[in-house]
Every structure is written in structure tokens, then in C-alpha cells.
Write a protein that holds these residues in place. Sequence first.
Motif, PDB file in Angstrom:
ATOM      1  N   LEU A  91       0.822  -1.208   0.000  1.00 23.19           N
ATOM      2  CA  LEU A  91       0.000   0.000   0.000  1.00 23.19           C
ATOM      3  C   LEU A  91       0.853   1.254   0.000  1.00 23.19           C
ATOM      4  CD1 LEU A  91      -2.778  -1.045   2.548  1.00 23.19           C
ATOM      5  CD2 LEU A  91      -3.110  -0.561   0.124  1.00 23.19           C
ATOM      6  N   ARG A  92       1.954   1.223   0.725  1.00 21.89           N
ATOM      7  CA  ARG A  92       2.750   2.434   0.899  1.00 21.89           C
ATOM      8  C   ARG A  92       3.680   2.700  -0.278  1.00 21.89           C
ATOM      9  NH1 ARG A  92       4.466   1.455   7.229  1.00 21.89           N
ATOM     10  NH2 ARG A  92       2.641   2.430   8.180  1.00 21.89           N
ATOM     11  N   THR A  93       4.112   1.648  -0.958  1.00 20.92           N
ATOM     12  CA  THR A  93       5.124   1.802  -2.000  1.00 20.92           C
ATOM     13  C   THR A  93       4.475   2.164  -3.319  1.00 20.92           C
ATOM     14  OG1 THR A  93       6.409   0.096  -0.888  1.00 20.92           O
ATOM     15  CG2 THR A  93       7.092   0.720  -3.113  1.00 20.92           C
ATOM     16  N   SER A  94       5.009   3.149  -3.983  1.00 18.57           N
ATOM     17  CA  SER A  94       4.567   3.540  -5.320  1.00 18.57           C
ATOM     18  C   SER A  94       5.760   4.134  -6.052  1.00 18.57           C
ATOM     19  CB  SER A  94       3.418   4.552  -5.240  1.00 18.57           C
ATOM     20  OG  SER A  94       3.846   5.719  -4.572  1.00 18.57           O
ATOM     21  N   VAL A  95       5.580   4.400  -7.328  1.00 19.54           N
ATOM     22  CA  VAL A  95       6.665   4.980  -8.120  1.00 19.54           C
ATOM     23  C   VAL A  95       6.781   6.456  -7.771  1.00 19.54           C
ATOM     24  CG1 VAL A  95       7.586   5.307 -10.427  1.00 19.54           C
ATOM     25  CG2 VAL A  95       6.147   3.328  -9.942  1.00 19.54           C
ATOM     26  N   GLY A  96       7.857   6.837  -7.132  1.00 22.01           N
ATOM     27  CA  GLY A  96       8.025   8.223  -6.728  1.00 22.01           C
ATOM     28  C   GLY A  96       8.339   9.128  -7.890  1.00 22.01           C
ATOM     29  N   ALA A  97       8.220  10.443  -7.653  1.00 27.18           N
ATOM     30  CA  ALA A  97       8.466  11.416  -8.721  1.00 27.18           C
ATOM     31  C   ALA A  97       9.941  11.508  -9.082  1.00 27.18           C
ATOM     32  CB  ALA A  97       7.952  12.786  -8.286  1.00 27.18           C
ATOM     33  N   SER A  98      10.833  11.071  -8.179  1.00 27.12           N
ATOM     34  CA  SER A  98      12.260  11.250  -8.421  1.00 27.12           C
ATOM     35  C   SER A  98      12.984   9.943  -8.723  1.00 27.12           C
ATOM     36  CB  SER A  98      12.906  11.912  -7.195  1.00 27.12           C
ATOM     37  OG  SER A  98      12.728  11.092  -6.052  1.00 27.12           O
ATOM     38  N   GLU A  99      12.305   8.782  -8.704  1.00 24.44           N
ATOM     39  CA  GLU A  99      12.979   7.525  -8.974  1.00 24.44           C
ATOM     40  C   GLU A  99      12.371   6.871 -10.197  1.00 24.44           C
ATOM     41  OE1 GLU A  99      12.488   4.540  -6.007  1.00 24.44           O
ATOM     42  OE2 GLU A  99      10.393   5.023  -5.657  1.00 24.44           O
ATOM     43  N   SER A 100      13.129   5.954 -10.781  1.00 30.13           N
ATOM     44  CA  SER A 100      12.670   5.288 -11.988  1.00 30.13           C
ATOM     45  C   SER A 100      11.747   4.129 -11.637  1.00 30.13           C
ATOM     46  CB  SER A 100      13.872   4.779 -12.781  1.00 30.13           C
ATOM     47  OG  SER A 100      14.519   3.741 -12.059  1.00 30.13           O
ATOM     48  N   LEU A 101      11.110   3.580 -12.669  1.00 28.52           N
ATOM     49  CA  LEU A 101      10.241   2.424 -12.467  1.00 28.52           C
ATOM     50  C   LEU A 101      11.050   1.240 -11.962  1.00 28.52           C
ATOM     51  CD1 LEU A 101       7.540   0.940 -12.764  1.00 28.52           C
ATOM     52  CD2 LEU A 101       8.109   0.563 -15.170  1.00 28.52           C
ATOM     53  N   ALA A 159      13.805   1.289 -10.224  1.00 26.82           N
ATOM     54  CA  ALA A 159      14.184   1.507  -8.822  1.00 26.82           C
ATOM     55  C   ALA A 159      13.023   1.238  -7.887  1.00 26.82           C
ATOM     56  CB  ALA A 159      14.694   2.937  -8.646  1.00 26.82           C
ATOM     57  N   ALA A 160      11.810   1.621  -8.298  1.00 31.02           N
ATOM     58  CA  ALA A 160      10.639   1.366  -7.466  1.00 31.02           C
ATOM     59  C   ALA A 160      10.374  -0.127  -7.336  1.00 31.02           C
ATOM     60  CB  ALA A 160       9.420   2.073  -8.060  1.00 31.02           C
ATOM     61  N   ILE A 161      10.511  -0.874  -8.442  1.00 32.97           N
ATOM     62  CA  ILE A 161      10.318  -2.322  -8.388  1.00 32.97           C
ATOM     63  C   ILE A 161      11.398  -2.966  -7.513  1.00 32.97           C
ATOM     64  CG2 ILE A 161      10.385  -4.435  -9.763  1.00 32.97           C
ATOM     65  CD1 ILE A 161       9.068  -2.874 -12.035  1.00 32.97           C
ATOM     66  N   ALA A 162      12.639  -2.486  -7.623  1.00 27.71           N
ATOM     67  CA  ALA A 162      13.707  -3.018  -6.778  1.00 27.71           C
ATOM     68  C   ALA A 162      13.428  -2.759  -5.300  1.00 27.71           C
ATOM     69  CB  ALA A 162      15.046  -2.393  -7.178  1.00 27.71           C
ATOM     70  N   SER A 163      12.842  -1.603  -4.996  1.00 27.01           N
ATOM     71  CA  SER A 163      12.534  -1.272  -3.600  1.00 27.01           C
ATOM     72  C   SER A 163      11.475  -2.206  -3.026  1.00 27.01           C
ATOM     73  CB  SER A 163      12.059   0.184  -3.519  1.00 27.01           C
ATOM     74  OG  SER A 163      11.671   0.515  -2.201  1.00 27.01           O
ATOM     75  N   ILE A 164      10.406  -2.438  -3.794  1.00 22.48           N
ATOM     76  CA  ILE A 164       9.360  -3.328  -3.294  1.00 22.48           C
ATOM     77  C   ILE A 164       9.875  -4.759  -3.220  1.00 22.48           C
ATOM     78  CG2 ILE A 164       8.334  -3.804  -5.556  1.00 22.48           C
ATOM     79  CD1 ILE A 164       6.404  -3.300  -2.287  1.00 22.48           C
ATOM     80  N   ALA A 165      10.754  -5.154  -4.149  1.00 25.64           N
ATOM     81  CA  ALA A 165      11.337  -6.494  -4.108  1.00 25.64           C
ATOM     82  C   ALA A 165      12.214  -6.670  -2.872  1.00 25.64           C
ATOM     83  CB  ALA A 165      12.147  -6.745  -5.374  1.00 25.64           C
ATOM     84  N   ARG A 166      12.968  -5.623  -2.527  1.00 25.02           N
ATOM     85  CA  ARG A 166      13.830  -5.693  -1.352  1.00 25.02           C
ATOM     86  C   ARG A 166      12.994  -5.885  -0.081  1.00 25.02           C
ATOM     87  NH1 ARG A 166      16.133  -1.505  -2.335  1.00 25.02           N
ATOM     88  NH2 ARG A 166      18.014  -2.333  -3.308  1.00 25.02           N
ATOM     89  N   ASN A 167      11.905  -5.124   0.034  1.00 21.03           N
ATOM     90  CA  ASN A 167      11.046  -5.247   1.204  1.00 21.03           C
ATOM     91  C   ASN A 167      10.382  -6.622   1.254  1.00 21.03           C
ATOM     92  OD1 ASN A 167      11.467  -2.626   2.224  1.00 21.03           O
ATOM     93  ND2 ASN A 167      10.023  -1.779   0.750  1.00 21.03           N
ATOM     94  N   LEU A 168       9.915  -7.102   0.102  1.00 24.55           N
ATOM     95  CA  LEU A 168       9.254  -8.401   0.054  1.00 24.55           C
ATOM     96  C   LEU A 168      10.237  -9.516   0.403  1.00 24.55           C
ATOM     97  CD1 LEU A 168       6.698 -10.011  -0.612  1.00 24.55           C
ATOM     98  CD2 LEU A 168       7.395  -9.997  -3.015  1.00 24.55           C
ATOM     99  N   SER A 169      11.473  -9.377  -0.062  1.00 20.10           N
ATOM    100  CA  SER A 169      12.481 -10.387   0.245  1.00 20.10           C
ATOM    101  C   SER A 169      12.805 -10.417   1.731  1.00 20.10           C
ATOM    102  CB  SER A 169      13.749 -10.117  -0.569  1.00 20.10           C
ATOM    103  OG  SER A 169      14.740 -11.074  -0.298  1.00 20.10           O
ATOM    104  N   GLU A 170      12.881  -9.250   2.360  1.00 15.77           N
ATOM    105  CA  GLU A 170      13.167  -9.197   3.792  1.00 15.77           C
ATOM    106  C   GLU A 170      12.063  -9.851   4.604  1.00 15.77           C
ATOM    107  OE1 GLU A 170      13.690  -5.095   4.583  1.00 15.77           O
ATOM    108  OE2 GLU A 170      15.700  -4.974   3.698  1.00 15.77           O
ATOM    109  N   ALA A 207      17.289  -3.933 -14.060  1.00 18.24           N
ATOM    110  CA  ALA A 207      16.670  -2.726 -14.607  1.00 18.24           C
ATOM    111  C   ALA A 207      17.436  -2.265 -15.831  1.00 18.24           C
ATOM    112  CB  ALA A 207      16.638  -1.614 -13.555  1.00 18.24           C
ATOM    113  N   ASP A 208      16.780  -2.227 -16.964  1.00 15.67           N
ATOM    114  CA  ASP A 208      17.375  -1.825 -18.244  1.00 15.67           C
ATOM    115  C   ASP A 208      16.584  -0.610 -18.726  1.00 15.67           C
ATOM    116  OD1 ASP A 208      18.412  -1.537 -20.729  1.00 15.67           O
ATOM    117  OD2 ASP A 208      17.774  -3.484 -21.504  1.00 15.67           O
ATOM    118  N   GLU A 209      17.056   0.581 -18.346  1.00 13.12           N
ATOM    119  CA  GLU A 209      16.257   1.790 -18.542  1.00 13.12           C
ATOM    120  C   GLU A 209      17.091   2.918 -19.128  1.00 13.12           C
ATOM    121  OE1 GLU A 209      15.168   1.920 -14.235  1.00 13.12           O
ATOM    122  OE2 GLU A 209      13.135   2.154 -15.048  1.00 13.12           O
ATOM    123  N   ARG A 210      16.386   3.822 -19.798  1.00 15.58           N
ATOM    124  CA  ARG A 210      16.968   5.110 -20.181  1.00 15.58           C
ATOM    125  C   ARG A 210      16.456   6.181 -19.237  1.00 15.58           C
ATOM    126  NH1 ARG A 210      15.481   7.337 -24.571  1.00 15.58           N
ATOM    127  NH2 ARG A 210      17.440   8.301 -25.119  1.00 15.58           N
TER     128      ARG A 210
END
Length: 534
Positions: free
Chosen positions: A379-389, A391-402, A412-415
Motif C-alpha cells: 500500500l505504501r510503496t509507489s513509483v516516486g516522482a524522483s525515482e525510476s520504475l 528503482a521502485a520495483i527493486a525497492s518493493i522487491a527488497r522489502n518483500l524479500s526481507e 533494470a534496463d532503462e533510459r
Amino acid sequence: MLHDRLYFRVAGVARAFVLVALAVPILWSRDTPALVAIVTIGSVWTVATILDLRPWVPVGVLTAGEGLLVGAVCGSAMDSSLAVLGALTVPPFVAGIYRGLWGVAVALCAELTTLVAAVLLLAAGLTPDQGYAAFSWSVIGLGLGLIGTFLHTALLDRTDPLASYHYAQSLLRRLIDISDGLDGGLDPVTMGGGILSTVRDELPTSVMVLYVPRGDTLTPLVTRSIGNPGELSRCEDLAVRSWVECSPIHDGRAFAFPLTDGDGVTAVVSAVLPPGAEPAQLGAEERLRQLMNKLRPSAVHLDTALLFAAFRDAATAEERRRLAREMHDGVAQDIASLGYLADALAATATTDQQRERIAQLRERISAIVGEIRRSLVNLRTSVGASESLGAAIASIARNLSEVSGVAIHVTADERTDRLRPEVEAELFRIAQEAMNNAVKHARASAIEVHCQVRAPAAQITIVDDGRGLQPQRRGSHGLEIMRERARLINGTLEISETPGGGLTVAVTIAGGGEHEPETEEVTIGSGTDTRTGA
């Protein structure tokens, strides 16, 4: 109600202040007729204040009656003193406090009617000085009444906890009514495609991109390419220059021009003519000026659609944060306290059977607490205005893994170009749901996530080593929700079983252009954390 009490206090203070301000100079001059009039007006206001506190009389009748009585007293005392006319300012102000502009008009008319009637009955008529004084105080009363009307609205908005929702309701109802007359709907991508089609009708192009501002950057909304994909970077450079200068830009076969709606730049069109085309022979400069004027209504339509999409995303994000707060402060705390109670019971157990059952209870409570923690993260995690998609997926993955202990590897393969906010939000939620399903239901021990973004194209793939596609559980709508999210952003969702066990979930957003990869790899959980770039 609270706002009624505030109205009562403001009205009471106004009556008391004016009464004291009029009584002091009259007492100093010992003007007996004027003093009698002030005492009478004071009695009227005392009764009115009591009736305000205990609403035995409708407020409309009360404010009109106050105006009638004050006007009559002032008209009766005008021959002896003009000082009492200051009381004419109070009824309009009080009526504005309680009833708004309509109350001001009623109170003012009531007091002027009885004032004129009293003068005509008790005297031959108004002298010039009396007429001027009555007019002056009446105008002041009107001004104070308008101030009272403003206070009426301000106090009502401040004290009504539902005021913002009532206002939102009225705006949304108007939006629904207005939407019936919108020929092109409120889909930004559809509108952007129509704009590019209009440009192509006027000028032959091999590459076209429609950019929309997002903060301090431009985000591709629609891309159409039948030529060299490498020319997309050239389009981006020209689009930025056109956006900054708010004017058309030419550079050989490439050009860009802004779309304005009167308040600023809504979007920027950037395109490249095919090889061999001569801008001068095509009259490109003149056609661009014509296109800017022709597309001005389309810019208004597009801006409306973008505002609607931003409103929808903001409302959804705030609701998720509210639910997360309520879950954390309510049910999460209550269930955690049950764990402490189970620990206390385990310490007092007297038989092995009791210890075994309490241990099962403690294990179940821990599992529920873990599930709630995952829900709060979602619920709390979303794509922030200053981070890439990515990075947001990596953040939620890190929390889920913990929380789960499952190793999750994110690539992440991004421009630097960003997708539209609503597209990023839906892709993020699809990836989040797929990872949650792999952890909760597929019993995966490892998950691979690959996020590739070539705005406006993107692809996210989630591969796990779990039990594969299981029969749908009753009340489970996860796959349907992911498919619906993909449809909302004109994407495709593919779900297939991986040879050797596991499941692959891939969501794709179509778009033009390929670029050299810029890769970031993040291994989360039991593995190491490595990052490589190209």
C-alpha cells in the motif's frame, strides 16, 4: 452544531461592541432621547442574543425581525440625535453571518422600511442631513453585511469536516455532466495519436514523438517510427529546446514545435522528415505555423485528459496511504499484542499438549503479522516522482524479500526518459502482484525480474521457480486484476509456465525505438548485491 456556536459568538461580540461604541458618547453628552433609544436597541439585541442561543424562532424570522425593530427605533430617534443611526450596521452583519447574502438583503430592506415609515409617521419627512446620515450608515451596513457573508462561508468550511468532500462531489458531478459533451473522451494516448496523425497529414515524417511535460523533464506520450530508431534521440533534443524557448525549432530535416493552450506548453511535437525531403520545398516553416494554430484546441483537450489522469493517480495514492495508516495503527497493533499474549500463555503451560497448541497459535499469529507487513509495504510503496520504475520495483522487491526470505533478482534496463505516471503506476502494480503471488501461492525460492523501459515502450518479466500455474482459488482475482491493469494502459499480459517448473508473467507496452541498454542489476535476499552498467 459547532459552526452555529461560532455564529452566535461573532454576532454577540458585534452587538456588544456597537452598543458600547454608541452608548459612551451619548452618555457623555447626556442626550436623554438618544439614551432611551440606545437602551431600547440594547434590549432588542439582548432578546435576539437569547433567541440565538436557544433557537425557538427560525433564524430567518429572527434576523428580519431584528432589522425591523432596529430600523423603527432609529427612525423614531432621528429628530433628537443622529448618533443612534450607527445601530443600522448590526442587523445586516448578523444576517450575513447566519444566512449569507440573502440574509443581508432581507435585513437591510427591513430596517430601511421601518426607518422611513417611522420618520414619515413622527415627522414631516427627512431633512438633507438626516437623509445623508441614514444613507451613509446603510452603506456601511451593507459593507459589513458582505463581510459577514464571507465569514459565514469561511466558518462553515472550517468547521464542516465534510466540506471538501461536498465540494469534490459537486465538481465530480459537473465533470460527469461535461464528459457527455467530450467528443474525444479523456484518454491521453488516443488524443496524442490524433495529434500526430494531423501532423503527418500535413508533412511526411519518418519519426514522430509527442512529449508531455512531467516536472522538469519531457516524457514521451506517443511514438511513431518507420525510419531509423536512432533519430529518436535527435527528436528529444529538439523537443527540449522547443519546450524551453516555447517556439518552433528547425534543424535540417528535424523539427519540433510546442502545443499551447493559453496557459503554457501542454505538449511538444518533434519529428524527422524522411531522407531526401527538402523542408524548403515542402513549405515546412509555414505549415508548422498553421499546425500550431490548428492544434490549439487539441492542446486544450490533451491538457484536460492529462489533468484527469493526474487527479485519478493522486486520489488512488492518497487512499492507499490512508489504508496503510489505518491498518498499521489498528489491526496490525491488535494482532501483534495477541503474539505477546501467546508468549505469556506458553510460559504458564503445564502439559505438552498445551505447549504444542500454543506454539501453533504463535506460529499462525506470526504468519498473519507477516502478511499484514507485506500488505502495508504494497500500500505504501509507489513509483516516486524522483525515482525510476526499475528503482521502485527493486525497492518493493527488497522489502518483500526481507519479509519472506525469498531471493529476488531485479534487472533494470532503462533510459533516462520516463513513462507517463499512470503507465508507470500500473506496471509497478502488475510487477508487485506477480511477485506477491510467487511468494505467497507458488512457494517460489527464487524470483527473476527484468524491467526494460524505452519510453514510451516497456516490458517487465517476472520468472519464478515455484509450482507453476495453480487452479484459481475461490475469491481470488489476482490474474484478472493484472489483465485489467494491462488493458488500462494498452498493454498485453502473457502468463506461461516455465519448462522445469515455475511461472513467467510478462507485460508489454508497445512503442517505437531501440537503444543501447543501460543495465542495472540488483540481487536481493540470499544473494549478493551487484550493479553493472553499460
